[in-house]
Design a protein around this motif. Structure first.
Motif, PDB file in Angstrom:
ATOM      1  N   LEU A 175       0.929  -1.226  -0.026  1.00 34.39           N
ATOM      2  CA  LEU A 175       0.043  -0.027   0.076  1.00 34.39           C
ATOM      3  C   LEU A 175       0.795   1.283  -0.018  1.00 34.39           C
ATOM      4  O   LEU A 175       0.783   2.196  -0.579  1.00 34.39           O
ATOM      5  N   LEU A 176       1.997   1.425   0.872  1.00 37.62           N
ATOM      6  CA  LEU A 176       2.724   2.578   1.014  1.00 37.62           C
ATOM      7  C   LEU A 176       3.468   2.857  -0.612  1.00 37.62           C
ATOM      8  O   LEU A 176       3.637   3.830  -0.718  1.00 37.62           O
ATOM      9  N   ALA A 177       3.855   1.423  -0.961  1.00 36.89           N
ATOM     10  CA  ALA A 177       4.691   1.725  -2.165  1.00 36.89           C
ATOM     11  C   ALA A 177       3.684   2.217  -3.578  1.00 36.89           C
ATOM     12  O   ALA A 177       4.100   3.220  -4.057  1.00 36.89           O
ATOM     13  N   GLY A 178       2.595   1.793  -3.435  1.00 37.25           N
ATOM     14  CA  GLY A 178       1.667   2.254  -4.510  1.00 37.25           C
ATOM     15  C   GLY A 178       1.308   3.796  -4.102  1.00 37.25           C
ATOM     16  O   GLY A 178       1.128   4.550  -5.109  1.00 37.25           O
ATOM     17  N   LEU A 218       0.744  -4.310  -7.816  1.00 37.41           N
ATOM     18  CA  LEU A 218       0.972  -3.070  -6.932  1.00 37.41           C
ATOM     19  C   LEU A 218      -0.278  -2.001  -7.393  1.00 37.41           C
ATOM     20  O   LEU A 218      -0.495  -1.334  -6.380  1.00 37.41           O
ATOM     21  N   CYS A 219      -0.668  -1.859  -8.449  1.00 36.69           N
ATOM     22  CA  CYS A 219      -1.433  -0.706  -8.975  1.00 36.69           C
ATOM     23  C   CYS A 219      -2.925  -1.218  -9.404  1.00 36.69           C
ATOM     24  O   CYS A 219      -3.683  -0.426  -9.796  1.00 36.69           O
ATOM     25  N   GLY A 220      -3.007  -2.472  -8.980  1.00 38.99           N
ATOM     26  CA  GLY A 220      -4.361  -3.059  -9.102  1.00 38.99           C
ATOM     27  C   GLY A 220      -5.423  -2.442  -8.437  1.00 38.99           C
ATOM     28  O   GLY A 220      -5.416  -1.708  -7.403  1.00 38.99           O
ATOM     29  N   VAL A 230      -3.574   0.471  -3.446  1.00 41.35           N
ATOM     30  CA  VAL A 230      -3.613   1.956  -3.717  1.00 41.35           C
ATOM     31  C   VAL A 230      -4.972   2.334  -4.185  1.00 41.35           C
ATOM     32  O   VAL A 230      -5.679   3.575  -3.912  1.00 41.35           O
ATOM     33  N   VAL A 231      -5.484   1.647  -4.991  1.00 43.32           N
ATOM     34  CA  VAL A 231      -6.846   2.122  -5.781  1.00 43.32           C
ATOM     35  C   VAL A 231      -7.802   2.283  -4.865  1.00 43.32           C
ATOM     36  O   VAL A 231      -8.654   3.113  -4.766  1.00 43.32           O
ATOM     37  N   SER A 237      -4.884   5.641  -9.265  1.00 47.69           N
ATOM     38  CA  SER A 237      -3.808   4.606  -9.533  1.00 47.69           C
ATOM     39  C   SER A 237      -2.543   5.547  -9.974  1.00 47.69           C
ATOM     40  O   SER A 237      -2.706   6.737 -10.390  1.00 47.69           O
ATOM     41  N   PRO A 238      -1.468   5.163  -9.608  1.00 48.75           N
ATOM     42  CA  PRO A 238      -0.237   6.094 -10.150  1.00 48.75           C
ATOM     43  C   PRO A 238       0.112   5.831 -11.793  1.00 48.75           C
ATOM     44  O   PRO A 238       1.053   6.469 -12.167  1.00 48.75           O
TER      45      PRO A 238
END
Length: 353
Positions: A175-178, A218-220, A230-231, A237-238
């Motif tokens: 989560l933090l990475a995203g 990671l960005c799913g 993250v989404v 998303s990034p």
């Protein structure tokens, strides 16, 4: 709680910080069992945190110095290394770094340094607490931007090998990475009508490519990690922000950096799938990007290889969007037809009809 003040004033700094954290811990435990008076309790704890976690119990100093700050950070690391229930640790973290009170700037500065010290150390609890703190901030929070900027300028670009130093971050806290990738992209966005584009530091390109390569979810948008994705948590998303970097790089960056950009671009294309296409490339993004490219081409002087390389990457992103079943609007096609001729884009557009 007021009865504890005389006791803690007798304790020397920084031991007073450790004792103050224990008291915050107890108060958070009480609040978790009784939510009736939580607003009043939180106000009292915020004042207490200002005075005794981020303040000196024996002096009237309005702001502590750098040495005091490092002692506070060590006390925080020691506390969050304890074998305590994660949800309670998270509550304490949220209270300690609540963006309210008299010490907000000092809190955010301490938070930035705490995160910098632990980002490469794989301290799972701290990293996940930091990630959840981020999700509780308002959208476009200046505090989040400040922490992100500090991480980049005071830490990441100074690392001799940020890829290997920070390689464990997505595994310890996806989560933090995203979240960091998302806010990194916000620091170097698509240029506006008046602004010039500022490319990100090379270290961020390498780091983003490395994180995405080894973590395909990671960005799913499905939030399958233990602290959600993250989404799910940020609602965005990034991917689109990072695509700006890779597509514009042939126009603004040295040729020597293109290998890192190519790696990042390839990994981004793999993250644009049917399951998360609407989050990865939100509605209006491709049109906005196309308009920006038209403006850049009209106002700048670029070689044919630069333009073709840029448009090749744009075409690859367009095809990935198409493959993810996102709708290609007629307005977007009209804009694309105004771009300089590119063989790949021409093939993609021809197959749309």
């Amino acid at each position: 709680m007021d009865a504890l003040f005389p006791m803690i004033r007798k304790i020397d700094f920084p031991q007073s910080v450790t004792e103050a954290l224990k008291i915050v811990h107890i108060q958070c435990e009480k609040m978790s069992k009784n939510s009736v008076s939580i607003s009043q309790e939180l106000s009292q704890i915020t004042d207490f945190v200002d005075d005794y976690v981020f303040g000196h119990p024996r002096t009237k100093m309005k702001k502590l110095g750098s040495i005091h700050q490092m002692q506070i950070i060590q006390a925080l690391i020691d506390y969050f290394s304890s074998d305590t229930d994660f949800s309670l640790l998270c509550s304490v973290f949220m209270v300690v770094f609540l963006a309210k009170g008299r010490q907000v700037d000092f809190k955010i500065s301490t938070f930035s340094k705490l995160l910098s010290l632990n980002l490469g150390q794989g301290h799972k609890t701290l990293l996940n607490c930091a990630a959840l703190w981020w999700t509780q901030q308002p959208q476009n929070s200046e505090y989040c931007k400040s922490v992100t900027r500090s991480l980049v300028e005071d830490y990441i670009i100074l690392l001799p090998d940020c890829e290997s130093t920070l390689e464990s971050t997505p595994h310890q806290s996806p989560l933090l990475a995203g979240i960091l990738l998302t806010y990194f992209s916000d620091l170097y966005p698509l240029p506006g009508t008046q602004g010039a584009y500022q490319p990100p530091p090379d270290q961020l390109i390498s780091l983003a490519g490395s994180w995405l390569q080894g973590n395909m979810d990671l960005c799913g948008g499905l939030g399958q990690s233990e602290t959600q994705g993250v989404v799910t948590m940020l609602g965005r998303s990034p991917v689109s922000g990072l695509l700006v970097w890779t597509i514009l790089s042939p126009l603004f960056c040295e040729r020597e950096t293109q290998a890192a950009y190519s790696k990042l671009h390839f990994n981004l294309l793999q993250h644009i799938t049917e399951e998360n296409g609407e989050y990865s490339v939100p509605a209006g993004f491709m049109s906005n990007l196309t308009e920006t490219l038209l403006s850049i081409f009209n106002s700048g002087s670029f070689s044919d290889p630069q333009v073709n390389h840029c448009l090749d990457r744009f075409g690859q992103a367009l095809q990935a969007v198409r493959a993810s079943k996102c709708r290609i609007e007629e307005d977007l096609l009209l804009l694309i037809n105004q771009l300089p001729y590119n063989r790949l884009i021409n093939i993609i557009i021809s197959n749309l009809s």
